[in-house]
Design a protein around this motif. Sequence first.
Motif, mmCIF file in Angstrom:
data_model
loop_
_atom_site.group_PDB
_atom_site.id
_atom_site.type_symbol
_atom_site.label_atom_id
_atom_site.label_comp_id
_atom_site.label_asym_id
_atom_site.label_seq_id
_atom_site.Cartn_x
_atom_site.Cartn_y
_atom_site.Cartn_z
ATOM 1 N N CYS A 1 73.305 -82.854 -23.893
ATOM 2 C CA CYS A 1 72.887 -81.640 -24.258
ATOM 3 C C CYS A 1 71.737 -81.171 -23.701
ATOM 4 N N GLU A 2 71.040 -82.116 -23.123
ATOM 5 C CA GLU A 2 69.909 -81.469 -22.097
ATOM 6 C C GLU A 2 70.230 -80.831 -21.109
ATOM 7 N N VAL B 1 67.629 -86.604 -34.603
ATOM 8 C CA VAL B 1 67.497 -86.316 -33.018
ATOM 9 C C VAL B 1 68.544 -85.819 -32.323
ATOM 10 N N GLU B 2 69.748 -86.636 -32.822
ATOM 11 C CA GLU B 2 71.187 -86.249 -32.154
ATOM 12 C C GLU B 2 71.572 -85.106 -32.793
ATOM 13 N N THR C 1 62.871 -79.487 -34.928
ATOM 14 C CA THR C 1 64.063 -79.199 -35.650
ATOM 15 C C THR C 1 63.948 -77.885 -36.018
ATOM 16 N N SER D 1 73.804 -92.451 -28.101
ATOM 17 C CA SER D 1 72.897 -91.593 -27.882
ATOM 18 C C SER D 1 72.369 -91.198 -26.472
ATOM 19 N N LYS E 1 70.773 -77.637 -30.913
ATOM 20 C CA LYS E 1 70.140 -76.851 -29.605
ATOM 21 C C LYS E 1 71.325 -76.360 -28.593
ATOM 22 N N SER F 1 70.029 -82.469 -34.069
ATOM 23 C CA SER F 1 69.141 -81.516 -33.633
ATOM 24 C C SER F 1 69.380 -81.140 -32.115
ATOM 25 N N ALA F 2 69.996 -82.014 -31.024
ATOM 26 C CA ALA F 2 70.218 -81.799 -29.668
ATOM 27 C C ALA F 2 71.487 -80.899 -29.684
ATOM 28 N N SER G 1 79.143 -82.678 -24.764
ATOM 29 C CA SER G 1 78.423 -83.094 -25.938
ATOM 30 C C SER G 1 79.242 -83.078 -27.195
ATOM 31 N N LEU H 1 72.673 -87.156 -25.487
ATOM 32 C CA LEU H 1 71.418 -86.508 -24.946
ATOM 33 C C LEU H 1 71.272 -85.972 -23.833
#
Length: 571
Positions: free
Chosen positions: A215-216, A240-241, A276, A208, A247, A243-244, A223, A212
Amino acid sequence: MDEEDRTVLTEYIAVPPSLSQTRSLYRFIPRRVWVSSSSGKLATLRYCAAKSRIYYSMAAADQRRSRHHHDESPSKPNKKRKGSHNTEKSLLISLHSCSKSKDLSAALALFDEAVVSSDVRLGLQHFQSLLYLCSASISDPSLQTLAIDRGFQIFDRMVSSGVSPNEASVTSVARLAAAKGDGDYAFKVVKDIVAVGGVSVPRLRTYSPALLCFCERLDAEKSYEVEEHMDASGIVLEEVEISALLKVSVATGRENKVYRYLHKLRECVGCVCEETSKVIEEWFCREKASEVSSSGIGSDTELLREAILKNGGGWHGLGWVGEGKWIVKKGFVSPAGKCLSCGEHLACVDTNEVETENFVNSLVALAMERKAKMNSCEPMPDFSEFQEWLEKHGDYEAILDGANIGLYQQNFADGGFSLPQLETVVKELYNKSGNKKWPLILLHKKRVSALLENPNHRNVVEEWINNNVLYTTPPGSNDDWYWLYATAKLKCLLVTNDEMRDHIFELLSNSFFQKWKERHQVRYTFVKGCLKLEMPPPFSVVIQESEKGSWHVPITCQNNESERSWLCITR
């Protein structure tokens, strides 16, 4: 330095006279210096508080060695190692105490002291505790730089000492690297542990940080590379993952990836959180989303319907359908499953064909395995006999767990079984059936024999047998296999209050079994003799994709189901 400071420090350094001869007690003390600044005083006090336990433990160990010195002989070479072992254990206890109190400064002081000591051998647990505390401290802005720098120093020391990192240690290092913005290093340490293999395998938390971090930074390619590596390792993503990844795909305009991650959310999450839902809404409001067309799939209605049926309803997975601008609304769904924003009825999503087929095959294998282990003198019919019988007579809309219904609220000690109770359920389902079809009752042979011996029940039971409403399961078999198999094979309803916990870990995954139960199980109650059936919900609270190309996304709700809001997305 004032008297108050000196008194506090003396408490940690002074020792009872009986222990004053233990040299190990004084070994570390000269390394600390008196300081008068407030910050220095605090660091020294923390250090002494953490170290005092080690000092006294070491002193006590030396005292015990001295007390039994006359029993020792030159032929016992392990005495020194025993004392060293006690010191290492005491250090580990102190490090755990620092972790609980989140005292990074004291833990680092303990580490520094252990490094210069010849009596302390740092092991995996010592390094793991230190790395965990460093990674846990990165959320504190005042400690982040210190935690990252010292964390990497500790990890370098661990590797150079020949200590192989485990999953927990690698996870801590990956978090430190991600906090530093170095996603490449965070990913590298995970790949290294995978390449080495062994018992320490990566988990979601291990991957993770790297995922992340990329992705950020909106680094889509890296990613996706991490996700592929996770998939190869059998790691299941969570919201969380996913959704990242969604995004970064939205931000970079990857429409195919957006479509894929919407289905990932549908499959792995169901209801999404507010954050999300905003990412999803952002995509459909973008100009790029409006430009995405169905590429000919939308005109093939029959293909879409077949795909939805094959998948168990609620989605087709064939790609974007329709053309033009998307309309996004947030609204509610009626108890019957009607979207109050667009009027579309939501589906009750079932398991797909592949999952169902695997489920059926697992049941057959269990039944066959059970027969092979039977040592009874009485021959037990093959489960295949029931399979053949069901193929011939299998036109049922519901299966009844006869024993569960007949024994409901009865006196088990006296062997009570209520046939009228079972008969009430049979008639209720017959009346509810639009095609006036009888349900199938499954009962064990011993139970059926006992009912036939009772003149009050004989006529009803014989009528059921003659009309193929009742199937008798053989001795040595488990009724559960039969009614589970019939329900799965015919894709019909199952009437039972059995929680079926015994089967969950034997048959596919827990998530699959829960989904299957939600769609097929009918619960019941008898209140003052009146039957009440609790049918499956009329629709499923999961992300749904219709043949028209519209989407409905449920948002996590803490209150009543009626207050749950949905994203209604149409062309």
